[in-house]
Design a protein around this motif. Structure first.
Motif, PDB file in Angstrom:
ATOM      1  N   MET A 178       0.845  -1.201   0.000  1.00  0.00           N
ATOM      2  CA  MET A 178       0.000   0.000   0.000  1.00  0.00           C
ATOM      3  C   MET A 178       0.878   1.249   0.000  1.00  0.00           C
ATOM      4  N   PRO A 179       0.385   2.344  -0.569  1.00  0.00           N
ATOM      5  CA  PRO A 179       1.176   3.571  -0.590  1.00  0.00           C
ATOM      6  C   PRO A 179       1.272   4.202   0.797  1.00  0.00           C
ATOM      7  N   GLN A 180       2.143   5.179   0.923  1.00  0.00           N
ATOM      8  CA  GLN A 180       2.276   5.944   2.159  1.00  0.00           C
ATOM      9  C   GLN A 180       1.936   7.405   1.859  1.00  0.00           C
ATOM     10  N   ILE A 181       1.193   8.027   2.780  1.00  0.00           N
ATOM     11  CA  ILE A 181       0.810   9.433   2.638  1.00  0.00           C
ATOM     12  C   ILE A 181       1.722  10.271   3.520  1.00  0.00           C
ATOM     13  N   LEU A 182       2.242  11.359   2.984  1.00  0.00           N
ATOM     14  CA  LEU A 182       3.057  12.293   3.749  1.00  0.00           C
ATOM     15  C   LEU A 182       2.342  13.635   3.824  1.00  0.00           C
ATOM     16  N   THR A 183       2.388  14.255   4.999  1.00  0.00           N
ATOM     17  CA  THR A 183       1.792  15.579   5.149  1.00  0.00           C
ATOM     18  C   THR A 183       2.676  16.413   6.058  1.00  0.00           C
ATOM     19  N   PHE A 184       2.512  17.736   6.000  1.00  0.00           N
ATOM     20  CA  PHE A 184       3.419  18.654   6.687  1.00  0.00           C
ATOM     21  C   PHE A 184       2.612  19.684   7.459  1.00  0.00           C
ATOM     22  N   LEU A 185       3.017  19.912   8.721  1.00  0.00           N
ATOM     23  CA  LEU A 185       2.260  20.760   9.623  1.00  0.00           C
ATOM     24  C   LEU A 185       3.136  21.896  10.143  1.00  0.00           C
ATOM     25  N   GLY A 186       2.669  23.109   9.993  1.00  0.00           N
ATOM     26  CA  GLY A 186       3.428  24.250  10.490  1.00  0.00           C
ATOM     27  C   GLY A 186       2.724  25.551  10.188  1.00  0.00           C
ATOM     28  N   GLN A 187       3.212  26.624  10.796  1.00  0.00           N
ATOM     29  CA  GLN A 187       2.582  27.925  10.608  1.00  0.00           C
ATOM     30  C   GLN A 187       2.973  28.564   9.281  1.00  0.00           C
ATOM     31  N   SER A 188       4.174  28.236   8.778  1.00  0.00           N
ATOM     32  CA  SER A 188       4.652  28.822   7.528  1.00  0.00           C
ATOM     33  C   SER A 188       4.052  28.084   6.332  1.00  0.00           C
ATOM     34  N   ARG A 189       3.154  28.735   5.630  1.00  0.00           N
ATOM     35  CA  ARG A 189       2.517  28.110   4.458  1.00  0.00           C
ATOM     36  C   ARG A 189       3.562  27.755   3.401  1.00  0.00           C
ATOM     37  N   SER A 190       4.437  28.694   3.078  1.00  0.00           N
ATOM     38  CA  SER A 190       5.435  28.431   2.040  1.00  0.00           C
ATOM     39  C   SER A 190       6.446  27.388   2.512  1.00  0.00           C
ATOM     40  N   GLY A 191       6.815  27.410   3.819  1.00  0.00           N
ATOM     41  CA  GLY A 191       7.760  26.423   4.338  1.00  0.00           C
ATOM     42  C   GLY A 191       7.228  25.011   4.200  1.00  0.00           C
ATOM     43  N   CYS A 192       5.932  24.808   4.528  1.00  0.00           N
ATOM     44  CA  CYS A 192       5.322  23.485   4.399  1.00  0.00           C
ATOM     45  C   CYS A 192       5.282  23.035   2.940  1.00  0.00           C
ATOM     46  N   ALA A 193       4.916  23.953   2.053  1.00  0.00           N
ATOM     47  CA  ALA A 193       4.823  23.610   0.633  1.00  0.00           C
ATOM     48  C   ALA A 193       6.191  23.253   0.063  1.00  0.00           C
ATOM     49  N   ILE A 194       7.212  24.038   0.410  1.00  0.00           N
ATOM     50  CA  ILE A 194       8.563  23.775  -0.090  1.00  0.00           C
ATOM     51  C   ILE A 194       9.070  22.438   0.436  1.00  0.00           C
ATOM     52  N   ALA A 195       8.822  22.153   1.717  1.00  0.00           N
ATOM     53  CA  ALA A 195       9.239  20.874   2.280  1.00  0.00           C
ATOM     54  C   ALA A 195       8.553  19.721   1.557  1.00  0.00           C
ATOM     55  N   SER A 196       7.269  19.861   1.263  1.00  0.00           N
ATOM     56  CA  SER A 196       6.534  18.785   0.596  1.00  0.00           C
ATOM     57  C   SER A 196       7.086  18.517  -0.802  1.00  0.00           C
ATOM     58  N   VAL A 197       7.445  19.575  -1.524  1.00  0.00           N
ATOM     59  CA  VAL A 197       8.003  19.406  -2.874  1.00  0.00           C
ATOM     60  C   VAL A 197       9.382  18.754  -2.793  1.00  0.00           C
ATOM     61  N   ALA A 198      10.202  19.161  -1.808  1.00  0.00           N
ATOM     62  CA  ALA A 198      11.528  18.562  -1.651  1.00  0.00           C
ATOM     63  C   ALA A 198      11.422  17.061  -1.390  1.00  0.00           C
ATOM     64  N   PHE A 199      10.501  16.665  -0.532  1.00  0.00           N
ATOM     65  CA  PHE A 199      10.285  15.244  -0.253  1.00  0.00           C
ATOM     66  C   PHE A 199       9.830  14.523  -1.525  1.00  0.00           C
ATOM     67  N   ALA A 200       8.868  15.114  -2.243  1.00  0.00           N
ATOM     68  CA  ALA A 200       8.345  14.470  -3.451  1.00  0.00           C
ATOM     69  C   ALA A 200       9.445  14.264  -4.485  1.00  0.00           C
ATOM     70  N   ARG A 201      10.264  15.287  -4.701  1.00  0.00           N
ATOM     71  CA  ARG A 201      11.344  15.183  -5.692  1.00  0.00           C
ATOM     72  C   ARG A 201      12.392  14.142  -5.275  1.00  0.00           C
ATOM     73  N   GLN A 202      12.731  14.120  -3.992  1.00  0.00           N
ATOM     74  CA  GLN A 202      13.741  13.174  -3.525  1.00  0.00           C
ATOM     75  C   GLN A 202      13.247  11.733  -3.656  1.00  0.00           C
TER      76      GLN A 202
END
Length: 362
Positions: A1-25
């Protein structure tokens, strides 16, 4: 089964950038990755270098992206609702109501997004689903929906079944149900749709409360407010049983002890579209799951339950018990404990908050 990743924080751009970095890696390692966002603004297109569609589209090798739009999701879900109605009602009522006519009610967007993620998860087309929400608090409410909805069904079904009204009407329920519904009218067939709904919600809860199913990371900066909010979201995530695998410090070096025992990983600044330094900083997901503190631990021999609630103080936590139900309120999150059979129907004899743990004795 797949795994879901999500990111929690006050910085909207920080969470989005972290999510893209994980996806690309992950994609660079050969995994099939679908990046899902609720953000209809310009940030997703800026991070990926192109506009996103409302259906999965290829972004680069092993990476697909999807932008959830609530109105479109509502139209798709409405067709499903009408199909279910036609399955059970002899004369469906909703066939003349069209999804394009419907407006969005508060909270509906999160429910529709969660259902869309469920469909993609069940398809097993991807190895990872990386979710980018527009609000961490809203995301936590979304991930908590399966447990909360199951509680409503379970409790109200039990209350209704035991009521004098239900007992008085029981001789009439089966023949009326048989006349209106496409079922035999027996109690078993009447209960079947309810049980199907509960099985559906149980499957969702299992995914949310398994680190192999859903894994989250906290995102913060050195700003004390960001650190405090990340800890608050950490505690709130434990209320829904979500596994938090680590903390991500974007372009900063906060005190690692603020998130102990979680490891703190530093994510460098995104500069000139160069993602390689950020991708190199992505931690191991296997280690993150293995080392994450459990949201709830039960010691049946000592009749004790421990809930991990970082980011809260004793004053933030409220404990209530009505009959067999033990409810923990922390911040704006409420959790109804699912206790093992040995502790069910026992009263809470003592409670204390110590070192980020709420300890209950039965």
């Amino acid at each position: 089964m797949p795994q879901i990743l999500t990111f929690l924080g006050q910085s909207r751009s920080g969470c989005a950038i972290a999510s893209v970095a994980f996806a690309r890696q992950l994609a660079q390692q050969g995994a099939r990755v679908l990046w899902i966002t609720q953000d209809s603004g310009p940030l997703p297109a800026r991070l990926w270098g192109q506009a996103l569609a409302t259906e999965p589209q290829t972004i680069e090798t092993n990476v697909w992206a999807l932008q959830c739009q609530a109105a479109i999701l509502l139209e798709k879900s409405w067709d499903v609702v009408k199909g279910i109605e036609a399955q059970y009602l002899r004369n469906p009522l909703l066939k003349q109501v069209f999804g394009q006519e419907l407006g969005l009610l508060p909270g509906m967007e999160d429910a529709l997004t969660l259902d869309a993620i469920r469909v993609l998860y069940d398809s097993q087309t991807y190895d990872y689903l990386v979710f980018d929400g527009v609000s961490s608090k809203a995301s936590l409410r979304m991930w908590g929906l399966p447990e909360q909805m199951d509680w409503y069904i379970r409790r109200f079904q039990k209350v209704l079944a035991e009521s004098e009204l239900a007992q008085a009407l029981s001789p009439f329920v089966q023949p009326i149900a048989g006349a209106v519904l496409n079922i035999s009218g027996s109690q078993e067939s009447i209960n079947q749709p309810v049980q199907q709904a509960r099985n559906f919600l149980e499957a969702g809860r299992t995914v949310v409360q398994s680190g192999q199913g859903l894994l989250s990371f906290l995102v913060t900066t050195t700003d004390p407010t960001d650190v405090e909010m990340a800890r608050y979201l950490w505690g709130s995530s434990q209320q829904i049983g979500m596994t938090v695998g680590g903390a991500i410090a974007y372009n900063s070096q906060p005190d690692p002890q603020a998130f102990a025992p979680l490891p703190l990983h530093t994510l460098p600044t995104l500069s000139d579209g160069n993602w390689q330094p950020l991708m190199a900083a992505v931690p191991s997901l296997t280690a993150a799951v293995q080392n994450a503190p459990a949201p709830v631990s039960v010691n049946e021999a000592e009749k004790q339950v421990k809930l991990f609630l970082p980011g809260f103080t004793k004053a933030d936590i409220d404990l209530t018990q009505y009959g067999p139900e033990v409810t923990i309120t922390a911040g704006d999150q409420r959790r109804n404990l699912l206790l093992p059979s040995s502790l069910k129907n026992r009263s809470v004899q003592g409670a204390k908050f110590q070192a980020d743990y709420l300890i209950l004795s039965f």
